[in-house]
Design an enzyme around this catalytic site. Structure first.
Site, PDB file in Angstrom:
ATOM      1  N   GLN A   1       0.851  -1.266   0.166  1.00 24.11           N
ATOM      2  CA  GLN A   1       0.070  -0.309   0.158  1.00 24.11           C
ATOM      3  C   GLN A   1       0.786   1.582   0.140  1.00 24.11           C
ATOM      4  OE1 GLN A   1      -1.944   0.868   3.792  1.00 24.11           O
ATOM      5  NE2 GLN A   1      -3.852   2.209   3.046  1.00 24.11           N
TER       6      GLN A   1
ATOM      7  N   SER B   1       1.587   6.815   2.873  1.00 20.69           N
ATOM      8  CA  SER B   1       2.232   7.257   3.221  1.00 20.69           C
ATOM      9  C   SER B   1       3.244   8.082   2.871  1.00 20.69           C
ATOM     10  CB  SER B   1       2.567   6.785   4.673  1.00 20.69           C
ATOM     11  OG  SER B   1       0.992   6.175   5.159  1.00 20.69           O
TER      12      SER B   1
ATOM     13  N   SER C   1       5.072  -1.183   4.362  1.00 23.85           N
ATOM     14  CA  SER C   1       4.706  -2.989   4.783  1.00 23.85           C
ATOM     15  C   SER C   1       5.459  -3.188   3.124  1.00 23.85           C
ATOM     16  CB  SER C   1       3.948  -3.332   5.190  1.00 23.85           C
ATOM     17  OG  SER C   1       4.143  -2.476   6.560  1.00 23.85           O
TER      18      SER C   1
ATOM     19  N   GLU D   1      -9.133  -1.700   5.870  1.00 23.12           N
ATOM     20  CA  GLU D   1      -7.663  -1.641   6.799  1.00 23.12           C
ATOM     21  C   GLU D   1      -8.357  -2.154   7.770  1.00 23.12           C
ATOM     22  OE1 GLU D   1      -3.441  -0.017   7.147  1.00 23.12           O
ATOM     23  OE2 GLU D   1      -5.235   1.508   6.908  1.00 23.12           O
TER      24      GLU D   1
ATOM     25  N   GLU E   1      -5.803   8.553  17.467  1.00 21.10           N
ATOM     26  CA  GLU E   1      -6.278   9.708  17.709  1.00 21.10           C
ATOM     27  C   GLU E   1      -7.611   9.606  16.589  1.00 21.10           C
ATOM     28  OE1 GLU E   1      -2.980   9.588  20.384  1.00 21.10           O
ATOM     29  OE2 GLU E   1      -3.283   9.453  18.330  1.00 21.10           O
TER      30      GLU E   1
END
Length: 418
Positions: A133, A136, A168, A251, A387
């Protein structure tokens, strides 16, 4: 068997939906038993066994027939899994986590043709093709929509440039789910387009990132003039954020799920450690373990109820509950393990092991308890921080006011960046 209560005289067929579910469950169980009989997972190669599961429609039972599914309720996946895993079959999600948990539902919903879906899904299901994926970036983590990797149309291709990070399994992946900015002149959420990237193609470089466990399971990925055919675009141009929501909701649902069996999952590590070390037991640690076991069982039953109630469609924001609870529970469980071990807990020899593919060696890739404790610290960060999960639950489930967003409506290129 006890029949469900009648629904009243106005419904002449009160048990139709119930009987249909029973018939579907029987069909799923029968198919699973056939797969095990014809492809014993203890005797045949794992890819062959998993490909047979796909052909039987048991990879994702809620997917359409011909795409690894049967078109039945998502909750019936547990029926198949109990039989398949009870016969010694692996948990596919652990072998191809981004593939099973995120890529498959995204490809199924947004790929441009059934031919592409089939060409991607079967080798994904068999684990012949590992997926990663590519979301980020160094400047876009929790604020994913702020990403800067560019996608420029060039005829029937797109040319991409940028950097991704914390990816990953990128070093083992054949394909990558990639979100890129195709229009910098509109607000950040509206200028994104979603692609499938060939990780073996020109212009794609993967570099390992060593983490505190001593392993390098994730990477940074540099993309330089990499070309992606437009046929490998998922969803419409500029609609990448909505496609990404399919990925992220699945996910979080995958990360928040727990084992179908009682006592399975992370809590089994703590119970096994307790059983193996009677010399370290105390009444306080026993009480803490009991509470952790109860919390784990509550999470498992909640996940089971969610799966049983699920329809053919994809998960919603409710998946954030399991992810939030599961991540923090994992950390509490492994903290308990360290407390049980005492000074022994600081003895960890995993640094400098150097093997990037320890998970392929046939051993437990998670390593000793100390390594699992260290790895659990990432649980509240990966897949969306706790968060972020609380914001999603507050805004989308509880209906609370959203955070103030100073860049709302502002074109991406005008947003100040450090």
């Amino acid at each position: 068997m006890t029949l469900p209560p009648a629904r009243g005289p106005l419904n002449p067929f009160p048990y139709r939906g119930w009987m249909s579910s029973v018939a579907d469950a029987d069909r799923v169980a029968d198919l699973a038993r056939r797969v095990v009989a014809d492809h014993d997972p203890k005797k045949v190669p794992i890819p062959e066994y998993l490909a047979a599961c796909y052909d039987a429609g048991l990879s994702w039972v809620h997917f359409p027939e011909g795409l690894g599914g049967l078109g039945v309720s998502r909750g019936l996946q547990a029926v198949a899994d109990r039989i398949l895993q009870g016969a010694g079959g692996p948990i596919p999600l652990s072998l191809n986590p981004m593939g099973y948990g995120m890529a498959a539902p995204t490809v199924r919903e947004h790929a441009q043709s059934d031919e592409l879906k089939k060409s991607w899904l079967r080798p994904l299901a068999s684990t012949e093709h590992i997926w990663c994926q590519l979301f980020s970036e160094p400047g876009a983590g929790s604020d994913l929509a702020g990403l800067a990797t560019s996608a420029v149309r060039d005829g029937d291709d797109w040319v991409l440039n940028g950097q991704k990070v914390w990816t990953s399994l990128a070093h083992r992946a054949r394909w990558g789910l990639l979100l890129a900015r195709s229009n910098p002149d509109v607000p950040k959420h509206k200028g994104l387009t979603y692609f499938v990237l060939d990780m073996h193609g020109p212009g794609v470089e993967t570099r390992p990132l060593r983490q505190m466990t001593g392993q390098a399971e994730f990477n940074e990925v540099y993309i330089t003039d990499a070309r992606i055919p437009d046929a490998h675009r998922l969803g419409e141009v500029g609609n990448g954020w909505n496609v990404a929501m399919t990925t992220l909701m699945n996910e979080r649902s995958a990360l928040g799920g727990s084992g179908n069996r009682r006592g399975a999952g992370t809590i089994s590590d703590a119970v096994a450690l307790w059983a193996s070390r009677p010399d370290l037991r105390t009444s306080v640690l026993r009480d803490r373990l009991t509470q952790l076991w109860l919390r784990s069982e509550a999470q498992r039953l909640t996940a089971e109820r969610s799966r049983a109630a699920a329809t053919v469609g994809g998960p919603g924001p409710e998946g954030s509950i399991g992810k939030l609870v599961g991540a923090e529970l994992n950390q509490h469980i492994y903290q308990w393990c360290m407390d049980l071990l005492g000074p022994e807990g600081i003895l960890y020899h995993g640094y400098g092991s150097g093997d990037r593919d320890e998970d392929e060696s046939g051993k437990d890739w998670r390593g000793p308890i100390q390594q699992r404790f260290l790895r659990s610290k990432a649980n509240t960060i990966e897949g969306g921080t706790s968060e972020v999960m609380r914001n999603i639950l507050g805004e989308r489930i509880l209906g609370l006011p959203g955070d103030l967003r100073a860049d709302a409506g502002m074109p991406w290129k005008e947003i100040p960046r450090g």
